[in-house]
Design an enzyme around this catalytic site. Structure first.
Site, mmCIF file in Angstrom:
data_model
loop_
_atom_site.group_PDB
_atom_site.id
_atom_site.type_symbol
_atom_site.label_atom_id
_atom_site.label_comp_id
_atom_site.label_asym_id
_atom_site.label_seq_id
_atom_site.Cartn_x
_atom_site.Cartn_y
_atom_site.Cartn_z
ATOM 1 N N GLU A 131 24.639 50.421 33.265
ATOM 2 C CA GLU A 131 25.626 51.446 33.588
ATOM 3 C C GLU A 131 26.860 50.780 34.191
ATOM 4 O O GLU A 131 26.729 49.774 34.904
ATOM 5 C CB GLU A 131 25.006 52.403 34.598
ATOM 6 C CG GLU A 131 25.699 53.725 34.736
ATOM 7 C CD GLU A 131 24.889 54.664 35.610
ATOM 8 O OE1 GLU A 131 24.150 55.503 35.072
ATOM 9 O OE2 GLU A 131 24.986 54.543 36.841
ATOM 10 N N HIS A 157 26.548 59.128 38.690
ATOM 11 C CA HIS A 157 25.808 58.432 39.730
ATOM 12 C C HIS A 157 26.708 57.852 40.813
ATOM 13 O O HIS A 157 27.851 57.475 40.534
ATOM 14 C CB HIS A 157 24.998 57.282 39.124
ATOM 15 C CG HIS A 157 23.868 57.776 38.281
ATOM 16 N ND1 HIS A 157 23.413 57.099 37.175
ATOM 17 C CD2 HIS A 157 23.099 58.878 38.376
ATOM 18 C CE1 HIS A 157 22.408 57.761 36.640
ATOM 19 N NE2 HIS A 157 22.204 58.844 37.352
ATOM 20 N N LEU A 214 26.077 39.979 28.420
ATOM 21 C CA LEU A 214 24.697 40.092 27.931
ATOM 22 C C LEU A 214 24.598 39.526 26.511
ATOM 23 O O LEU A 214 23.687 38.752 26.185
ATOM 24 C CB LEU A 214 24.250 41.564 27.938
ATOM 25 C CG LEU A 214 23.946 42.151 29.321
ATOM 26 C CD1 LEU A 214 23.985 43.674 29.276
ATOM 27 C CD2 LEU A 214 22.570 41.681 29.822
ATOM 28 N N ALA A 224 24.655 35.900 26.394
ATOM 29 C CA ALA A 224 23.419 35.260 26.861
ATOM 30 C C ALA A 224 22.294 35.348 25.828
ATOM 31 O O ALA A 224 21.225 34.768 26.016
ATOM 32 C CB ALA A 224 22.961 35.909 28.163
ATOM 33 N N GLY A 225 22.524 36.122 24.759
ATOM 34 C CA GLY A 225 21.493 36.205 23.715
ATOM 35 C C GLY A 225 20.762 37.533 23.698
ATOM 36 O O GLY A 225 19.837 37.751 22.911
ATOM 37 N N VAL A 251 22.850 43.286 21.888
ATOM 38 C CA VAL A 251 23.709 44.350 22.409
ATOM 39 C C VAL A 251 24.315 45.108 21.226
ATOM 40 O O VAL A 251 24.946 44.485 20.368
ATOM 41 C CB VAL A 251 24.826 43.753 23.304
ATOM 42 C CG1 VAL A 251 25.745 44.856 23.818
ATOM 43 C CG2 VAL A 251 24.230 42.964 24.454
ATOM 44 N N PRO A 252 24.111 46.404 21.155
ATOM 45 C CA PRO A 252 24.693 47.159 20.035
ATOM 46 C C PRO A 252 26.208 47.244 20.166
ATOM 47 O O PRO A 252 26.760 46.887 21.204
ATOM 48 C CB PRO A 252 24.053 48.539 20.163
ATOM 49 C CG PRO A 252 23.621 48.637 21.581
ATOM 50 C CD PRO A 252 23.353 47.247 22.066
ATOM 51 N N SER A 296 27.794 50.133 19.983
ATOM 52 C CA SER A 296 28.015 51.332 20.805
ATOM 53 C C SER A 296 26.638 51.965 20.992
ATOM 54 O O SER A 296 25.650 51.504 20.421
ATOM 55 C CB SER A 296 28.948 52.315 20.094
ATOM 56 O OG SER A 296 28.230 52.952 19.044
#
Ligand code: ACO
Ligand code: LMR
Length: 624
Positions: free
Chosen positions: A235, A277, A296, A299-300, A303-304, A306
């Site tokens: 988030e 939040h 991310l 780092a491998g 990750v999509p 979206s």
């Protein structure tokens, strides 16, 4: 058998619920049922105001079970040492104290804090305490989490239908963690559609300082051999995701992981954006969703592009794991039919349920009670006479004025007859024995019967049968004598021809003036003429006068009472109710009188008893 450190929950895990939350408890137990758990996942409930404990009744599948209630965690834990989770539903004001209390209990390993708004300083203290004590805190501001097919925290996963749709009733291979509870429900569904389903999911809560972090749970999943892939939903705001980046880079996380950090829209807006939040706002450019997703990816981590292709990435990753044999697909176990609450199905019209009780006189379901259809307010506003109201509730009739007045006269005449008669006497003795109003009056009412006050119905029955059989008053008396039966409604202990009962005189007068004809009274007076020739006290007594005049009353009402109704009124002993109702007024008075007088325990004087016992010898005993 102790659990490995990476495993917080199992199919045997039991929780103590802080604060009674019937819906959350029922949802947990419904989940247990579809998972075919052997024991309920709720062991006990804490209700700080329940001084004497008690039980909460709830459903376990189709049958009802009782869950014990305790006043505090320590008491509950002492009785349920196997319960190692506390699900803390206390408010944000008391969540800190009750969570500390929970962590102090040695048998409790995990504390879930549901409350939102716990002060950040307190939340940090709780997290530090958990670390020091080697315990896990999930939350604050969380819905909880779920071990698919094993254990569900509170309302996690939503309704049982949503749970089944997301296949949470059986175990898959995906370990999931997010901040948001709402998004985790969405994610469970996406995971179920794109893989063999969830293994475990945790929502750590949306506050800035959660008791456990995304990484804490990912590391547990990494260590768990039953979890083949990790899915995470980060988030905007905070730097938590960078710890995941480090862990991946350092090789502490090796399992394939799909992760998306939500809130990429924030950069499209001018100014600082605060999402739902407390922690969901970017304080620096590193805290933006974009920056974290990029780190991310770098780092491998998978990750999509979206959130839209989050599911696709999960599917691709999952399929690779199936292809290389890391995940072996097993068929889904059968789901037991989910019992539904009767009230829910009733609303759909799909079932019909026979009622256990029929009522044809009063309806209390609306705003006000209806007496035979008449709203209570109308009874009062129209100043309905009491006798007429009794007519509605006893006979389901709108009685004419003379009949209503007769009933009221009876109630006044029978209200009391002094302390010496059976009913008042029993009431007085019982009151003096220290019993309460109900007991004292009930003991008085219990004396009403065929000799005292309860001869009203018997008189109506005997006289109506005699008249129906067309026998003369003399024949009637002879027949009764032959059977050895006292005629009900005839005779009195103290009233006689020379000491007439004024009540009977008044009733006769009223009937003569208000009833068109009084054939039953006339017949009874003929009977009285004959019985008086035998003994002076064999008068038509007050019970007899009431019962017999009620026969004349019903006859005077024309078609209002059918023959069957008249017979039922007599047969079911309803007319004795007139004496009972009237006399209750006096008995309440006698009870109060004795209390006011502070009367002591009554003991009957021994000189008023004739003691006439056999001797021991006469009984066949001999004692040396
Ligand atoms: N029918 C015919 N004979 C009677 C009746 C009667 N109802 N009542 C008394 N007798 C006769 C008895 O058979 C007895 O005859 P015997 O001398 O030939 O043996 C004689 O009268 C005396 O009988 P007891 O029972 O001693 O009379 P007592 O005066 O004590 O009884 C009582 C009064 C209990 C009310 C009695 O008359 C009776 O049982 N009546 C019928 C029940 C009844 O109507 N009770 C209501 C009374 S009013 C009230 O409680 C509010
Ligand atoms: C009563 O009404 O209680 C009386 O008629 C009974 C009695 O013995 O006086």
């Amino acid at each position: 058998m102790s659990k490995p450190a990476y495993q917080l929950f199992s199919k045997q895990t039991q929780a103590i619920i802080f604060n009674l939350q019937p819906n959350a408890i029922q949802r947990m137990l419904d989940f247990d049922y579809v998972c075919k758990r052997e024991t309920p996942s709720v062991a006990a409930i804490i209700n700080p105001s329940a001084k004497n404990g008690g039980y909460h009744k709830t459903f376990w599948g189709t049958r009802e079970i009782l869950i014990p209630i305790y006043q505090n965690i320590a008491a509950a834990a002492a009785r349920h040492p196997k319960a190692d989770v506390v699900i803390n539903f206390s408010s944000f004001r008391s969540a800190y104290g009750t969570s500390i209390e929970s962590m102090d209990v040695p048998t409790i390993n995990t504390v879930v804090i549901i409350a939102e708004g716990v002060p950040e300083r307190r939340a940090r203290e709780l997290a530090a305490l958990a670390t020091a004590k080697g315990k896990t805190v999930i939350g604050p501001a969380t819905v909880g989490g779920i071990l698919a097919g094993g254990f569900k925290i509170g309302n996690t996963g939503g309704t049982i239908d949503a749970i089944i749709e997301s296949k949470l009733q059986r175990q898959g291979s995906v370990g999931f963690v997010s901040k948001s509870g709402g998004m985790s429900n969405e994610a469970y569904n996406i995971i179920s559609q794109n893989s063999n389903g969830l293994y475990e999911g945790i929502a750590i809560g949306g506050d800035s300082y959660p008791g456990s972090t995304l990484l804490d749970h990912l590391l547990r999943y990494e260590a768990n051999p039953d979890i083949a892939m990790l899915v995470c939903l980060g988030e905007v705001g905070g730097t938590e995701e960078y710890k995941i980046v480090e862990a991946v880079k350092e090789g502490r996380i090796k399992k394939p992981m799909v992760c998306w950090v939500t809130g990429t829209i924030a950069t499209k807006m001018t100014g600082e954006v605060q999402f739902g939040h407390a922690g969901a706002k970017a304080g620096s450019s590193a805290e933006t969703a974009e920056a974290k997703n990029a780190a991310l990816r770098e780092a491998g981590v998978i990750v999509p592009n979206s959130f839209d292709d989050y599911g696709d990435k999960i599917r691709e990753t999952y399929e690779k794991l199936v292809a290389n044999g890391s995940i072996v697909v097993v068929p889904d176990p059968e789901i037991p039919p989910i019992p539904q609450d009767l009230k829910t199905i009733e609303k759909t019209g799909a079932v019909r349920k026979p009622t256990g009780i029929i009522c044809t006189i009063t309806d209390d379901r609306g705003d006000e009670p209806l007496y035979c259809g008449i709203p209570m307010s109308k009874v009062i506003e129209s100043n309905m006479p009491l006798g007429e109201m009794i007519g509605l509730l006893w006979f389901k009739k709108k009685l004419p004025a003379f009949a209503s007045e007769f009933i009221e006269i009876v109630l006044r005449l029978t209200a009391d007859h002094g302390p010496c008669v059976s009913g008042a006497h029993n009431t007085i003795i019982t009151a003096r024995a220290g019993r309460d109003l109900m007991s004292a009056v009930a003991s008085g009412i219990l004396t009403i019967g065929p000799r005292f006050g309860g001869a009203v119905s018997g008189a109506a029955q005997m006289f109506s049968e005699a008249m129906a059989a067309n026998i003369t008053p003399l024949q009637f008396i002879q027949q009764m004598k032959a059977k050895g039966i006292n005629i009900q409604g005839i005779g009195h202990k103290i009233k006689s021809a020379t000491n007439p009962d004024v009540r009977v005189t008044l009733l006769k007068k009223f009937a003569r003036e208000n009833f068109p004809v009084t054939p039953h009274l006339d017949y009874a007076l003929e009977v009285e003429k004959i019985t008086l020739t035998k003994r002076n006290n064999l008068i038509l007594n007050v019970d007899g006068a009431i019962g017999i005049l009620f026969l004349d009353l019903m006859a005077a009402c024309g078609d209002l009472f059918s023959a069957e109704e008249k017979a039922e009124i007599i047969e079911f002993g309803i007319l004795n109710g007139l004496f009972m109702l009237g006399r209750t007024i006096g008995m309440v008075g006698h009870y109060f009188d004795q209390k006011r007088l502070r009367s002591a325990l009554y003991r009957h004087p021994m000189d008023d008893v004739l003691y006439d016992l056999p001797s021991a010898e006469e009984m066949g005993y001999s004692f040396e």
